[in-house]
Design an enzyme around this catalytic site. Structure first.
Site, short mmCIF file in Angstrom:
data_model
loop_
_atom_site.label_atom_id
_atom_site.label_comp_id
_atom_site.label_asym_id
_atom_site.label_seq_id
_atom_site.Cartn_x
_atom_site.Cartn_y
_atom_site.Cartn_z
N HIS A 152 59.39 68.47 53.75
CA HIS A 152 59.39 69.14 54.64
C HIS A 152 58.09 69.52 55.78
O HIS A 152 58.15 69.11 57.07
CB HIS A 152 59.27 70.72 53.89
CG HIS A 152 59.19 71.93 55.56
ND1 HIS A 152 59.72 72.74 55.53
CD2 HIS A 152 58.01 72.63 55.75
CE1 HIS A 152 59.86 73.70 56.86
NE2 HIS A 152 58.48 73.42 56.76
N GLU A 153 56.83 69.37 55.27
CA GLU A 153 55.80 69.29 56.02
C GLU A 153 55.18 68.34 57.00
O GLU A 153 54.67 68.10 57.99
CB GLU A 153 53.94 69.80 54.76
CG GLU A 153 54.08 70.91 54.64
CD GLU A 153 54.48 72.73 55.81
OE1 GLU A 153 53.91 72.15 56.60
OE2 GLU A 153 54.96 73.41 55.37
N HIS A 156 57.30 67.91 59.87
CA HIS A 156 56.96 68.62 61.51
C HIS A 156 56.02 67.47 61.95
O HIS A 156 56.07 66.67 63.29
CB HIS A 156 56.58 69.50 61.18
CG HIS A 156 56.63 71.01 60.41
ND1 HIS A 156 57.59 71.38 61.62
CD2 HIS A 156 57.03 71.66 59.20
CE1 HIS A 156 58.25 72.17 61.18
NE2 HIS A 156 57.36 72.34 59.91
N GLU A 209 62.11 74.29 61.94
CA GLU A 209 61.69 74.78 60.62
C GLU A 209 63.29 74.30 60.24
O GLU A 209 63.19 73.54 58.48
CB GLU A 209 61.25 76.38 59.81
CG GLU A 209 59.87 77.29 60.76
CD GLU A 209 58.81 75.75 60.43
OE1 GLU A 209 58.74 75.31 58.95
OE2 GLU A 209 57.94 76.48 60.59
#
Length: 293
Positions: A152-153, A156, A209
């Site tokens: 997820h990070e 980004h 997100e």
């Protein structure tokens, strides 16, 4: 007062340059493969911010963060068991980064563990990753769950969300500042310096997100981590945030909506996980605590 054609020329030129910049190609890949999740094209607003310079600013801020953590004896040593675990997971995950951003092959990836009670993790532009010990102590995540958070990070950064949000913010400023940024002079230097200071506190939109959830889940599945862990992870996050919202979740979609989105996309990523495990889709065992479909 009526504006003459000659007086309006600079404005027209600025608009033309800005349009060319926004509509020109950016190096961030969309979901270009037939398999896995499809999140569409990356934001054109990223074109307003020079990528390399933003990554340099991010590297400076990351170095400063590490120095501060080290001074407070909060930077985990290379032989720390949890840091070794994080780096082992990243070694499996990051080979799939270039799929989402061709420039990632040139990034100087780095991952560190910082002693901090906050339940948080992040990846800065250019591949600088940090996990806070509070996330591991509070959630006691499995390797699958860590891979989901890390994916997820990293997503980004790969999808240039910070760069795009800063570009969009700059677009709302005075036209002179926009034009200066487009042309690479004037306020651009100040903008990037300011951007460097924002990177650790930047809040992403809910759409960012959601996109990071899906891209991260795709990467984790390809690396051999069970994407169904995302459901259990966010259920644990919801319990951990009961009575007080976690900073990690402050701008995220609601737990219910993000879990629903994960469920909707499991059919796209479970085949990737099965292929990574070299088994048929039907041979995948159930994930403990998660009912699917």
């Amino acid at each position: 007062m009526k504006t003459s054609p000659s007086q309006s020329l600079p404005a027209r030129t600025a608009a033309t340059l800005l349009a060319a910049t926004l509509l020109g190609p950016i190096c961030v890949a969309s979901a270009f493969a037939q398999d896995g999740v499809d999140v569409g094209k990356s934001s054109v607003f990223a074109n307003l911010i020079p990528a390399e310079q933003l990554e340099q600013e991010a590297a400076k801020q990351y170095l400063s963060l590490k120095k501060d953590a080290s001074a407070h004896k909060a930077l985990a040593a290379d032989d720390h068991p949890q840091l070794k675990r994080l780096r082992a997971i990243s070694a499996r995950l990051l080979p799939f980064a270039e799929r989402w951003n061709p420039r990632a092959k040139d990034w100087k990836w780095e991952i560190n563990l910082i002693g901090n009670t906050e339940v948080n993790a992040f990846c800065m532009p250019g591949g600088k990753i940090a996990f806070y010990s509070g996330l591991i102590k509070t959630l006691e995540p499995s390797d699958d769950e860590i891979a989901i958070v890390m994916g997820h990070e990293v997503a980004h950064a790969l999808r240039e969300h910070a760069r795009a949000r800063m570009g969009k913010s700059e677009l709302t400023n005075a036209g002179v500042n926009i034009l200066s940024t487009v042309l690479g002079f004037g306020s651009a230097g100040n903008l990037l310096a300011s951007a460097g200071q924002q990177l650790l506190t930047l809040k992403f939109s809910r759409s960012d997100e959601t996109e990071a959830d899906l891209v991260g889940m795709d990467m984790a599945a390809r690396a051999g981590y069970d994407p169904r862990a995302g459901i259990f992870l966010w259920q644990k996050m919801a319990k951990a945030s009961a009575g007080g919202k976690l900073e990690f979740l402050s701008t995220h979609p609601s737990d219910e909506s993000r879990i629903a989105e994960i469920r909707r996309n499991l059919d796209s990523v479970l085949p990737l996980y099965a292929a990574a495990k070299k088994v048929s889709l039907d041979a995948l065992p159930a994930y403990p605590g998660v009912n699917y479909p």
